[in-house]
Design a protein around this motif. Structure first.
Motif, mmCIF file in Angstrom:
data_model
loop_
_atom_site.group_PDB
_atom_site.id
_atom_site.type_symbol
_atom_site.label_atom_id
_atom_site.label_comp_id
_atom_site.label_asym_id
_atom_site.label_seq_id
_atom_site.Cartn_x
_atom_site.Cartn_y
_atom_site.Cartn_z
ATOM 1 N N PRO A 164 0.791 -1.083 0.128
ATOM 2 C CA PRO A 164 0.255 -0.117 0.457
ATOM 3 C C PRO A 164 0.482 0.937 -0.321
ATOM 4 N N GLN A 165 2.228 1.085 0.125
ATOM 5 C CA GLN A 165 2.894 2.348 0.499
ATOM 6 C C GLN A 165 3.419 2.525 -0.725
ATOM 7 N N GLY A 166 3.860 1.845 -1.951
ATOM 8 C CA GLY A 166 4.236 1.542 -2.641
ATOM 9 C C GLY A 166 5.187 1.464 -3.096
ATOM 10 N N ARG A 167 6.040 0.091 -2.206
ATOM 11 C CA ARG A 167 7.221 -0.737 -2.133
ATOM 12 C C ARG A 167 6.741 -1.936 -2.695
ATOM 13 N N TRP A 168 7.853 -2.835 -2.950
ATOM 14 C CA TRP A 168 7.405 -4.011 -3.737
ATOM 15 C C TRP A 168 7.878 -4.859 -2.364
ATOM 16 N N GLN A 169 6.791 -5.641 -2.587
ATOM 17 C CA GLN A 169 7.323 -7.267 -1.622
ATOM 18 C C GLN A 169 7.810 -8.208 -1.959
ATOM 19 N N ALA A 170 8.696 -8.816 -1.402
ATOM 20 C CA ALA A 170 9.538 -10.617 -2.192
ATOM 21 C C ALA A 170 8.677 -11.805 -0.969
ATOM 22 N N TRP A 171 7.955 -12.386 -2.126
ATOM 23 C CA TRP A 171 7.634 -13.254 -1.488
ATOM 24 C C TRP A 171 8.034 -14.722 -0.782
ATOM 25 N N ARG A 172 8.722 -15.770 -0.011
ATOM 26 C CA ARG A 172 9.743 -16.596 0.331
ATOM 27 C C ARG A 172 9.695 -17.444 -0.704
ATOM 28 N N ASP A 173 10.556 -18.128 -0.698
ATOM 29 C CA ASP A 173 10.673 -19.994 -1.771
ATOM 30 C C ASP A 173 9.829 -20.734 -0.302
ATOM 31 N N ILE A 174 8.928 -21.378 -1.768
ATOM 32 C CA ILE A 174 7.952 -22.337 -0.881
ATOM 33 C C ILE A 174 8.981 -23.868 -1.420
ATOM 34 N N GLU A 175 9.379 -25.503 -0.473
ATOM 35 C CA GLU A 175 9.545 -25.998 -1.145
ATOM 36 C C GLU A 175 9.214 -26.840 -2.331
ATOM 37 N N PRO A 176 9.526 -26.583 -3.791
ATOM 38 C CA PRO A 176 8.907 -27.650 -4.274
ATOM 39 C C PRO A 176 8.282 -29.258 -4.294
ATOM 40 N N GLY A 177 8.647 -29.511 -3.298
ATOM 41 C CA GLY A 177 8.223 -30.879 -2.416
ATOM 42 C C GLY A 177 6.555 -31.052 -2.082
ATOM 43 N N GLU A 178 6.650 -29.161 -1.541
ATOM 44 C CA GLU A 178 5.210 -28.968 -0.569
ATOM 45 C C GLU A 178 3.894 -29.465 -1.648
ATOM 46 N N ALA A 179 4.361 -28.829 -2.945
ATOM 47 C CA ALA A 179 3.372 -28.223 -3.526
ATOM 48 C C ALA A 179 2.005 -29.434 -3.855
ATOM 49 N N SER A 180 0.867 -29.444 -4.518
ATOM 50 C CA SER A 180 0.025 -29.623 -4.445
ATOM 51 C C SER A 180 -0.970 -29.524 -6.014
ATOM 52 N N ASP A 181 -1.274 -30.918 -6.093
ATOM 53 C CA ASP A 181 -2.043 -30.793 -7.439
ATOM 54 C C ASP A 181 -3.968 -30.926 -7.224
ATOM 55 N N ALA A 182 -3.766 -30.244 -5.695
ATOM 56 C CA ALA A 182 -5.724 -30.184 -5.369
ATOM 57 C C ALA A 182 -6.041 -28.902 -6.541
ATOM 58 N N SER A 183 -7.576 -28.600 -6.613
ATOM 59 C CA SER A 183 -8.179 -27.631 -7.467
ATOM 60 C C SER A 183 -7.996 -26.495 -6.424
ATOM 61 N N PRO A 184 -8.588 -25.493 -7.701
ATOM 62 C CA PRO A 184 -8.478 -24.224 -6.443
ATOM 63 C C PRO A 184 -9.963 -24.642 -5.414
ATOM 64 N N ARG A 185 -9.927 -23.938 -4.376
ATOM 65 C CA ARG A 185 -10.811 -24.093 -3.115
ATOM 66 C C ARG A 185 -10.498 -22.991 -2.341
ATOM 67 N N LEU A 186 -11.318 -22.478 -2.487
ATOM 68 C CA LEU A 186 -11.540 -21.564 -1.379
ATOM 69 C C LEU A 186 -12.304 -21.977 0.057
ATOM 70 N N THR A 187 -11.054 -21.478 0.816
ATOM 71 C CA THR A 187 -11.638 -22.380 2.603
ATOM 72 C C THR A 187 -12.361 -20.833 2.722
ATOM 73 N N LEU A 188 -13.106 -20.884 3.773
ATOM 74 C CA LEU A 188 -13.739 -20.379 4.567
ATOM 75 C C LEU A 188 -13.070 -18.550 4.965
ATOM 76 N N ASP A 189 -11.470 -18.997 5.165
ATOM 77 C CA ASP A 189 -10.677 -17.986 6.252
ATOM 78 C C ASP A 189 -10.132 -17.131 3.964
ATOM 79 N N MET A 190 -10.338 -18.156 3.412
ATOM 80 C CA MET A 190 -9.670 -17.043 2.301
ATOM 81 C C MET A 190 -10.721 -16.483 1.677
ATOM 82 N N GLU A 191 -11.781 -16.948 1.882
ATOM 83 C CA GLU A 191 -12.799 -15.790 1.026
ATOM 84 C C GLU A 191 -13.697 -15.067 1.900
#
Length: 290
Positions: A164-191
């Motif tokens: 919001p202050q017009g800067r950049w934030q970089a997202w931290r790396d996630i280990e590839p082994g943790e990835a999932s093929d699950a289809s996109p599904r919103l949880t109540l928290d995400m919604e």
């Protein structure tokens, strides 16, 4: 503080200038909300450094919305096009960028992004997520469970979103082994995070705070004002001191003003008058106790 806001420092870091995270040795990808700046976006396509341009809703079920849909650009790093697009994203919240791993083809990245616009929702339907909006993407990444977070991030490589202050934030790396093929599904928290994201962004921007510094009570108060028809930015700006005052919603005259059938500007006038009274009482109390 909502949990998704509290997670942000763990999942992303303020990176300052783009040179802090991007590599000038390979192209980068920018997702741009061209609908909100169509002229500037079209002008960007004519600049030096644009390798490929793909409307993300093309050849998808969202094709009827193609003209209003986001673009994906493959840009030469440190080019004229990159510098123009970087300013649009950072200064006007028009998009975000990433540098995919070398083993991720551009066509595969496009397919990955296209799958992230429509999500199954907790009500059994489908929800369109404005992935091109940095506020929405930030909420999505802050609220996602680790497995889904890895699934979103894995093909993106180095991802950076504006703050919001017009800067950049970089997202931290996630280990590839943790990835999932699950289809996109919103949880109540995400919604809930996606619904609260515009208000959180507004407060952080206006108050000069990081998103994780926004108080839950302020978010709830802003939502109350919105539900009662007070939605214009200039009206909300004038009521920011009230939002930050503890217990303001408990006053009967404030509740009556909000619940009345008056137009929004009259409600704002009544709330501002009450806010000034409360501030004067606070000053008198402070003077009396000193």
């Amino acid at each position: 503080m909502p949990e998704w806001l509290a997670r942000l420092p763990e999942r992303a870091r303020i990176s300052g200038e783009p040179e802090a995270w991007l590599s000038t040795e390979r192209p980068l990808v920018m997702v741009l909300d061209q609908r909100r700046a169509s002229e500037a976006s079209r002008e960007l396509l004519g600049r030096e450094g644009v390798h490929e341009h793909v409307p993300l809703f093309a050849a998808t079920p969202l094709a009827p919305l193609l003209e209003a849909g986001p673009w994906c650009l493959r840009l030469e790093a440190d080019s004229e096009a990159w510098r123009g697009g970087e300013a649009l994203c950072r200064e006007r919240r028009l998009g975000w960028c990433c540098q995919p791993p070398l083993n991720v083809a551009f066509a595969d990245l496009i397919a990955h992004l296209q799958r992230l616009f429509v999500w199954a929702d907790p009500q059994g339907g489908q929800s369109l997520v404005n992935l091109q909006d940095p506020a929405a993407l930030t909420a999505l990444l802050g609220s996602a469970e680790p497995v889904m977070l890895a699934r979103i991030l894995a093909p993106l490589g180095e991802l950076a979103t504006p703050t919001p202050q017009g800067r950049w934030q970089a997202w931290r790396d996630i280990e590839p082994g943790e990835a999932s093929d699950a289809s996109p599904r919103l949880t109540l928290d995400m919604e809930a995070a996606l619904k609260a994201a515009p208000q959180a962004w507004f407060l952080a921007e206006r108050l000069g705070l990081r998103l994780d510094e926004v108080d839950a009570a302020w978010l709830e108060g802003l939502a109350v004002l919105n539900r009662h028809g007070i939605t214009r930015a200039r009206h909300l700006d004038s009521l920011l001191p009230l939002l930050r005052q503890a217990g303001w919603r408990e006053h009967r005259d404030i509740r009556e003003a909000l619940e009345s059938a008056q137009p929004a500007w009259r409600k704002v006038k009544a709330l501002r008058e009450r806010m000034e009274t409360l501030q004067a009482q606070d000053r008198d109390t402070l003077e009396w106790t000193m």
